[in-house]
Design an enzyme around this catalytic site. Sequence first.
Site, PDB file in Angstrom:
ATOM      1  N   GLY A  14       4.165  21.350 -10.806  1.00 49.08           N
ATOM      2  CA  GLY A  14       3.816  22.553 -10.063  1.00 49.08           C
ATOM      3  C   GLY A  14       3.386  22.218  -8.650  1.00 49.08           C
ATOM      4  O   GLY A  14       3.710  21.146  -8.116  1.00 49.08           O
ATOM      5  N   ILE A  16       0.478  21.406  -7.469  1.00 49.98           N
ATOM      6  CA  ILE A  16      -0.372  20.221  -7.407  1.00 49.98           C
ATOM      7  C   ILE A  16       0.447  18.958  -7.655  1.00 49.98           C
ATOM      8  O   ILE A  16       0.341  17.976  -6.924  1.00 49.98           O
ATOM      9  CB  ILE A  16      -1.523  20.326  -8.420  1.00 49.98           C
ATOM     10  CG1 ILE A  16      -2.485  21.448  -8.005  1.00 49.98           C
ATOM     11  CG2 ILE A  16      -2.279  19.013  -8.540  1.00 49.98           C
ATOM     12  CD1 ILE A  16      -3.623  21.672  -8.974  1.00 49.98           C
ATOM     13  N   CYS A 126     -11.026  21.541  -7.830  1.00 49.30           N
ATOM     14  CA  CYS A 126     -10.922  21.477  -6.371  1.00 49.30           C
ATOM     15  C   CYS A 126     -12.240  21.910  -5.725  1.00 49.30           C
ATOM     16  O   CYS A 126     -12.711  21.293  -4.761  1.00 49.30           O
ATOM     17  CB  CYS A 126      -9.755  22.326  -5.875  1.00 49.30           C
ATOM     18  SG  CYS A 126      -9.778  24.045  -6.436  1.00 49.30           S
ATOM     19  N   ASN A 266      -7.443  23.545  -1.091  1.00 53.09           N
ATOM     20  CA  ASN A 266      -7.898  23.324  -2.458  1.00 53.09           C
ATOM     21  C   ASN A 266      -7.025  22.297  -3.184  1.00 53.09           C
ATOM     22  O   ASN A 266      -7.524  21.438  -3.905  1.00 53.09           O
ATOM     23  CB  ASN A 266      -7.947  24.633  -3.239  1.00 53.09           C
ATOM     24  CG  ASN A 266      -6.680  25.461  -3.101  1.00 53.09           C
ATOM     25  OD1 ASN A 266      -6.032  25.493  -2.050  1.00 53.09           O
ATOM     26  ND2 ASN A 266      -6.313  26.169  -4.150  1.00 53.09           N
TER      27      ASN A 266
END
Length: 287
Positions: A14, A16, A126, A266
Amino acid sequence: MTDTRTPVAVLGAGLIGVDLADKIQRSPLLDCRLVVGRRECLGLRRAAEMGCATSTGGLDSLLEAGPFDVVFDASNADDHAGHWARLHHTGATLIDLTPTQLGAVVVPTVNGDQALSHPHLNLVSCGGQAAIPLLHALAQCCAPDYIEVVSTAASASAGPATRLNLDHYIATTQAGIRFFTGAPEVKVMLNLSPATPPPPFRVAMTVLATQIQPEVVGPIVAAAAASVRAYAPGYAVTSLTVAQGRICVTAEVTAEGGRLPRYAGNLDIINAAAVLLAEQYTAARSQ
């Protein structure tokens, strides 16, 4: 020449996972050998464009392709326990970027020296990575009775796994703050903002404490922020006020360089922390 970089893999493709793979590719100490997902997706295509091997076979394909010295779990909190159950027999160090409360809780600038001591590392969240360096530093100069942390992230930076994990995020971040500060009462809130243009990632912290020494708060906060900027250059303290029994501090994180939009601080800060931990692990192991 022999490649002496540490072989690592990323579980999850994804937002991240793809940025994490990009950061690993730019590390002189790490070698991203594999990025895995559960199905064909844009993230895997982007990872392949970066030169990473990819697979749609999920954890099964990662286990077949291993062994890896480090595995980054960038999937979701509900699946993480099962991933650890199957991975710990391989001898890999598992770095958890999902908001579970499993493994040793680590924030690089606070206790990153534990990277070699535990095979299962938990990066909190985060918001935890943005707030805890400052809150831990403040807890060394006062006795916090109550800590409140309000994080605001752009809605566009929150993928499906992040939205699925919101309850985990709050519980895990609260637990991480208690662990690192000793505060008996902690409240964490998270806002996903649909504003246009998307706002930067922002963490507003309020500390109620006794025996606050106003003259030392500023230098302590500045030093803690500088340590974070060493690996997350977009990290900045944007406001700080000290009143009787109260400290209010706000930090913002913008994503600098790489593939992320600037508002996705984040994602940037937790991925930067994960890569730094893996590098600390590599450096300690080579001594």
